[in-house]
Design an enzyme around this catalytic site. Structure first.
Site, PDB file in Angstrom:
ATOM      1  N   LYS A 110       0.825  -1.216   0.000  1.00 37.23           N
ATOM      2  CA  LYS A 110       0.000   0.000   0.000  1.00 37.23           C
ATOM      3  C   LYS A 110       0.854   1.258   0.000  1.00 37.23           C
ATOM      4  O   LYS A 110       0.480   2.254  -0.600  1.00 37.23           O
ATOM      5  CB  LYS A 110      -0.967   0.006   1.187  1.00 37.23           C
ATOM      6  CG  LYS A 110      -2.093  -1.010   1.019  1.00 37.23           C
ATOM      7  CD  LYS A 110      -3.176  -0.843   2.067  1.00 37.23           C
ATOM      8  CE  LYS A 110      -4.337  -1.779   1.778  1.00 37.23           C
ATOM      9  NZ  LYS A 110      -5.303  -1.838   2.878  1.00 37.23           N
ATOM     10  N   LYS A 191      -6.457 -11.014  -6.612  1.00 33.92           N
ATOM     11  CA  LYS A 191      -7.631 -11.355  -5.789  1.00 33.92           C
ATOM     12  C   LYS A 191      -8.747 -10.341  -6.008  1.00 33.92           C
ATOM     13  O   LYS A 191      -8.497  -9.182  -6.323  1.00 33.92           O
ATOM     14  CB  LYS A 191      -7.248 -11.492  -4.320  1.00 33.92           C
ATOM     15  CG  LYS A 191      -7.229 -10.222  -3.548  1.00 33.92           C
ATOM     16  CD  LYS A 191      -7.055 -10.467  -2.068  1.00 33.92           C
ATOM     17  CE  LYS A 191      -7.271  -9.141  -1.355  1.00 33.92           C
ATOM     18  NZ  LYS A 191      -8.249  -9.159  -0.307  1.00 33.92           N
ATOM     19  N   LYS A 194     -12.000  -5.043  -2.767  1.00 29.86           N
ATOM     20  CA  LYS A 194     -12.880  -3.873  -2.782  1.00 29.86           C
ATOM     21  C   LYS A 194     -12.098  -2.605  -3.066  1.00 29.86           C
ATOM     22  O   LYS A 194     -12.674  -1.606  -3.458  1.00 29.86           O
ATOM     23  CB  LYS A 194     -13.735  -3.770  -1.516  1.00 29.86           C
ATOM     24  CG  LYS A 194     -13.062  -3.782  -0.190  1.00 29.86           C
ATOM     25  CD  LYS A 194     -14.155  -3.877   0.888  1.00 29.86           C
ATOM     26  CE  LYS A 194     -13.659  -4.320   2.230  1.00 29.86           C
ATOM     27  NZ  LYS A 194     -12.815  -3.334   2.912  1.00 29.86           N
TER      28      LYS A 194
HETATM   29  P1  ADP Z   1     -10.258  -6.055   0.093  1.00 28.05           P
HETATM   30  O1  ADP Z   1      -8.996  -6.820  -0.100  1.00 28.05           O
HETATM   31  O2  ADP Z   1     -11.332  -6.451  -0.824  1.00 28.05           O
HETATM   32  O3  ADP Z   1     -10.021  -4.583   0.174  1.00 28.05           O
HETATM   33  P2  ADP Z   1     -10.222  -6.386   2.905  1.00 28.05           P
HETATM   34  O4  ADP Z   1      -8.735  -6.485   2.818  1.00 28.05           O
HETATM   35  O5  ADP Z   1     -10.828  -5.224   3.606  1.00 28.05           O
HETATM   36  O6  ADP Z   1     -10.849  -6.484   1.465  1.00 28.05           O
HETATM   37  O7  ADP Z   1     -10.763  -7.729   3.510  1.00 28.05           O
HETATM   38  C1  ADP Z   1     -11.925  -7.879   4.323  1.00 28.05           C
HETATM   39  C2  ADP Z   1     -12.054  -9.337   4.698  1.00 28.05           C
HETATM   40  O8  ADP Z   1     -12.422 -10.143   3.574  1.00 28.05           O
HETATM   41  C3  ADP Z   1     -10.752  -9.958   5.202  1.00 28.05           C
HETATM   42  O9  ADP Z   1     -11.030 -10.909   6.205  1.00 28.05           O
HETATM   43  C4  ADP Z   1     -10.165 -10.607   3.984  1.00 28.05           C
HETATM   44  O10 ADP Z   1      -9.286 -11.609   4.299  1.00 28.05           O
HETATM   45  C5  ADP Z   1     -11.419 -11.096   3.259  1.00 28.05           C
HETATM   46  N1  ADP Z   1     -11.219 -11.068   1.806  1.00 28.05           N
HETATM   47  C6  ADP Z   1     -10.987  -9.974   1.065  1.00 28.05           C
HETATM   48  N2  ADP Z   1     -10.860 -10.282  -0.231  1.00 28.05           N
HETATM   49  C7  ADP Z   1     -11.022 -11.625  -0.312  1.00 28.05           C
HETATM   50  C8  ADP Z   1     -11.013 -12.557  -1.396  1.00 28.05           C
HETATM   51  N3  ADP Z   1     -10.835 -12.162  -2.656  1.00 28.05           N
HETATM   52  N4  ADP Z   1     -11.208 -13.844  -1.122  1.00 28.05           N
HETATM   53  C9  ADP Z   1     -11.413 -14.246   0.142  1.00 28.05           C
HETATM   54  N5  ADP Z   1     -11.444 -13.433   1.211  1.00 28.05           N
HETATM   55  C10 ADP Z   1     -11.252 -12.131   0.999  1.00 28.05           C
END
Ligand code: ADP
Ligand code: TRP
Length: 325
Positions: A110, A191, A194
């Site tokens: 980041k 992956k 969001k």
């Molecule tokens: P993002 O990566 O989408 O910004 P976050 O890092 O805020 O999301 O993750 C929120 C929760 O959802 C965490 O527990 C994370 O491990 C899970 N998570 C996020 N993206 C995925 C994904 N593509 N597959 C499985 N779990 C995910």
């Protein structure tokens, strides 16, 4: 029962990866030992729009309730409504090394993308450790990307206990059994995220059923034509199989044998995703029409959380050498 905790950072749009990786596991196992919160303070670690953070905080809370979170059965609140999170954050900064924080993969990734790096981005995992340790958490169900942060919380808890006496429960990360990592539909080696996925790449929980179908039918597959489960050579197809497995509680390898062509597989994935998400969206729309009700749920949750959090901070203050008031 092990005490479980997870946080949701209110930025971007919640998607199917968040649902499989975080929401569903904690809701499925919810009980008196479950803590779920909206980590609004974590949303301030990158450039942010204040109105957006406020709106997403309410949206995410409403979505969790819509997905089946029961605020009477478990502990549910907004992080910033419980000031003990920031108080413990500071105490834990005093037992965390600068190098330790700098080594975090998420910080490296980041911070590379930022021109101005906020101090809070570096100390983000220490706040996360405070979240976890405040509630005597045993297990933190997280996707791969957050594992390192839970390991840090564990190291910090052990170090604090060793130096200043038994104060914290030592937590560990646990993985959900299937679909631990849902990939982006248009870039299946990344992956689903969001923060970084495009609208076409992410299956958002609030997408209309038609939007979900369209995104799945347009998902990137591979040059081949036969359906096999091979995440390394055929990541797009493997991702679709993982998504189907996640929706239907099946094994992706076994599912692969049931389809001849990509089109057939995509149609089945679309049906399964719509069946999974349409009821969540419908319940969300009902609850969103009553925002005062959701606010009241959060207020009551914070009042309850402060009792427990206050006890933990009291122990930590006294152990580390602060004079009682
Ligand atoms: P993002 O990566 O989408 O910004 P976050 O890092 O805020 O999301 O993750 C929120 C929760 O959802 C965490 O527990 C994370 O491990 C899970 N998570 C996020 N993206 C995925 C994904 N593509 N597959 C499985 N779990 C995910
Ligand atoms: N950092 C996590 C994320 O963005 C959210 C979070 C904050 C969290 N505090 C936590 C998750 C404590 C688990 C435990 O995904």
């Amino acid at each position: 029962m092990p005490r479980r905790l997870t946080g949701f950072t209110p930025s971007g749009h919640l998607h199917l990866g968040n649902y499989f990786g975080a929401m569903r596991p904690i809701i499925g196992a919810q009980g008196a030992d479950t803590v779920v919160f909206i980590s609004d303070l974590h949303a301030l670690t990158l450039d942010h729009d204040p109105a957006d953070v406020r709106q997403r905080t309410l949206e995410f809370a409403t979505l969790l309730l819509a997905a089946g979170l029961d605020p009477d059965a478990c502990q549910f609140m907004v992080q910033s409504h419980v000031p003990e999170h920031t108080e413990l954050h500071y105490l834990l900064e005093c037992v965390t090394g600068y190098g330790e924080a700098q080594r975090m993969i998420q910080f490296k990734e980041k911070s590379r993308r930022q021109e101005h790096i906020r101090m809070s981005l570096l100390t983000y995992p220490i706040l996360m450790a405070a979240d976890i340790l405040l509630y005597d958490t045993d297990e933190v169900p997280v996707g791969e990307d957050q594992r390192q942060h839970v390991e840090l919380a564990r190291d910090v808890a052990i170090r604090f206990n060793t130096r200043y006496g038994a104060t914290f429960t030592v937590p560990r990360a646990v993985n959900p059994p299937v679909a631990a990592r849902v990939m982006d539909l248009s870039a299946p080696t990344d992956k689903m995220s969001k923060s970084t996925s495009s609208a076409a790449g992410a299956l958002r929980l609030l997408d209309e059923p038609d939007q979900l179908r369209r995104k799945i039918m347009r998902a990137v597959t591979d040059a081949g034509t036969t359906v096999t489960y091979d995440p390394e050579h055929s990541p797009g197809v493997a991702n679709l199989l993982d998504i189907l497995a996640g929706c239907t509680d099946a094994d992706p390898r076994e599912l692969a044998t049931k389809f001849e062509r990509y089109g057939e597989l995509k149609a089945a994935v679309a049906d399964a995703v719509v069946d999974t998400l349409a009821p969540v969206r419908a319940r969300y729309l009902e609850l969103a029409a009553r925002p005062d009700h959701v606010r009241e749920v959060l207020r009551a949750g914070a009042a309850r959380a402060r009792v427990r959090a206050g006890e933990t901070v009291g122990r930590a203050r006294s152990a580390i050498g602060l004079l009682p008031t």
